[in-house]
Scaffold this active site. Structure first.
Site, PDB file in Angstrom:
ATOM      1  N   SER A 113       0.824  -1.205   0.000  1.00 38.38           N
ATOM      2  CA  SER A 113       0.000   0.000   0.000  1.00 38.38           C
ATOM      3  C   SER A 113       0.859   1.256   0.000  1.00 38.38           C
ATOM      4  CB  SER A 113      -0.891   0.011   1.253  1.00 38.38           C
ATOM      5  OG  SER A 113      -1.575   1.247   1.388  1.00 38.38           O
ATOM      6  N   TYR A 142      -2.689   0.118   9.709  1.00 39.10           N
ATOM      7  CA  TYR A 142      -2.819  -0.584   8.432  1.00 39.10           C
ATOM      8  C   TYR A 142      -1.541  -0.425   7.597  1.00 39.10           C
ATOM      9  CZ  TYR A 142      -3.975  -1.108   3.499  1.00 39.10           C
ATOM     10  OH  TYR A 142      -3.937  -1.459   2.168  1.00 39.10           O
ATOM     11  N   LYS A 183     -17.656  -1.152   1.161  1.00 39.73           N
ATOM     12  CA  LYS A 183     -16.589  -0.668   2.022  1.00 39.73           C
ATOM     13  C   LYS A 183     -16.991   0.465   2.965  1.00 39.73           C
ATOM     14  CE  LYS A 183     -12.479  -0.201   0.126  1.00 39.73           C
ATOM     15  NZ  LYS A 183     -11.646  -1.101   0.956  1.00 39.73           N
TER      16      LYS A 183
END
Length: 327
Positions: A113, A142, A183
């Site tokens: 990411s 994250y 989401k």
């Protein structure tokens, strides 16, 4: 077979759709839970479906049947604060799959990411050495979980350990497109603001709390999910290519540009208002991200990435405005 973890999720289901169109035998590993997430894969042909809790045992019963593992499964919420849960869902399964792919000589593509870059002060270069990665400081749990695995791979390579025959970590930037509807507040701003746009309401963006950026002028590298899928298909077709790669367009655009493109694609007049960025995320907020795409280009990828306007037009015209919004 091709195993796609997170295959019912946003990026994963788009990968599954593309593989299904190519006639691949696909195994999906994911939780469907309640709601409409199942619709993300309803149009694809799937030969098996695996519960993530049963994945390791299932793999050991099918260890010679894969031509590739594409690992997209993870907790992707940048607001998640449960460190133990993040390690259990993000780091540990990725390491298990890496080792399985290594032991069984299976190509392995996994999701990293752009959140690994933190505030961007160290740049957005996708160098994969342990030294380069140590200069990055993610702003949230994250991002750290993805960064921790990138560093694990770097250490494996540095010590000369055996790796999968092909491996690729993809540092996804701000991905948008069909099948992200489940989401919630982690959907793209496009998906969140479209219902307001077509109802004639104003779209709400965050004010800037940084002197170098105007309200709505915060910059992101927004990349259309179908362009991301094209990169993954290219990797599958070019098994000699391995590495850690950025996956964006290479061009940062503002949230104000994004909102304007949604209004234009919907044929509506612009209405934009601004609210303060919530205090709980203000000190972790990224004001600029832009993928350095030289490494992927140097590896041989020659495909195009859609402009923000072209990607949003396709998304609105062929999905958001239709009765059937799924790919």
């Amino acid at each position: 077979m091709v195993l796609v973890t997170g295959g019912a999720g946003f990026i994963g289901s788009n990968i599954v759709a593309a593989l299904s169109e190519r006639g691949e035998k696909i195994v999906v590993c994911d939780w469907l839970e309640s709601g409409d997430k199942w619709k993300n894969i309803a149009k694809s042909t799937i030969c098996d479906f695996v519960d993530p809790d049963d994945l390791e045992g299932w793999l050991n019963r099918n260890d010679s049947r894969f031509r590739a593992i594409i690992h997209m499964g993870a907790i992707s919420a940048t607001t998640e604060t449960n460190g133990d849960l993040i390690l259990k869902r993000n780091f540990a399964p990725t390491r298990m799959l890496w080792r399985f792919a290594t032991d069984n000589a299976i190509p392995f593509i996994y999701a990293s990411s752009a959140a690994t870059y933190g505030d961007g002060s160290a740049g957005f270069n996708d160098a994969e050495s342990e030294e380069a990665l140590s200069r990055l400081h993610p702003l949230n749990l994250y991002g750290w979980s993805k960064h921790a695995f990138d560093k694990f791979v770097a250490r494996e390579i540095k010590r000369g350990a055996v790796t999968p025959p092909q491996w690729a970590g993809l540092k996804f930037f701000n991905v948008y497109g069909p099948n992200e509807y489940h989401k919630g507040n982690m959907k793209s701003v496009i998906a969140q603001c479209y219902p307001k746009v077509i109802s004639g309401e104003a779209v709400t963006l965050f004010k800037s709390h940084h002197p170098d950026y105007e309200d709505g002028g915060q910059l992101r590298d927004f990349v259309y999910v179908q362009d991301c899928v094209n990169v993954i298909l290219w990797l599958l077709d070019n098994p000699e290519v391995s590495g850690l790669f950025n996956l964006g367009t290479g061009k940062a655009r503002s949230f104000k540009d994004l909102a304007a493109a949604v209004f234009a694609a919907a044929g509506m007049d612009e209405k934009i208002s601004y609210v303060d960025t919530p205090e709980q995320i203000r000190d972790k907020y990224q004001y600029f991200t832009e993928a350095d795409m030289q490494k992927l280009r140097a590896a041989g990828f020659g495909g195009n990435f859609r402009s923000l306007e072209d990607g949003i037009t396709d998304y609105v015209t062929n999905y958001l405005s239709k009765d059937d919004i799924y790919r």
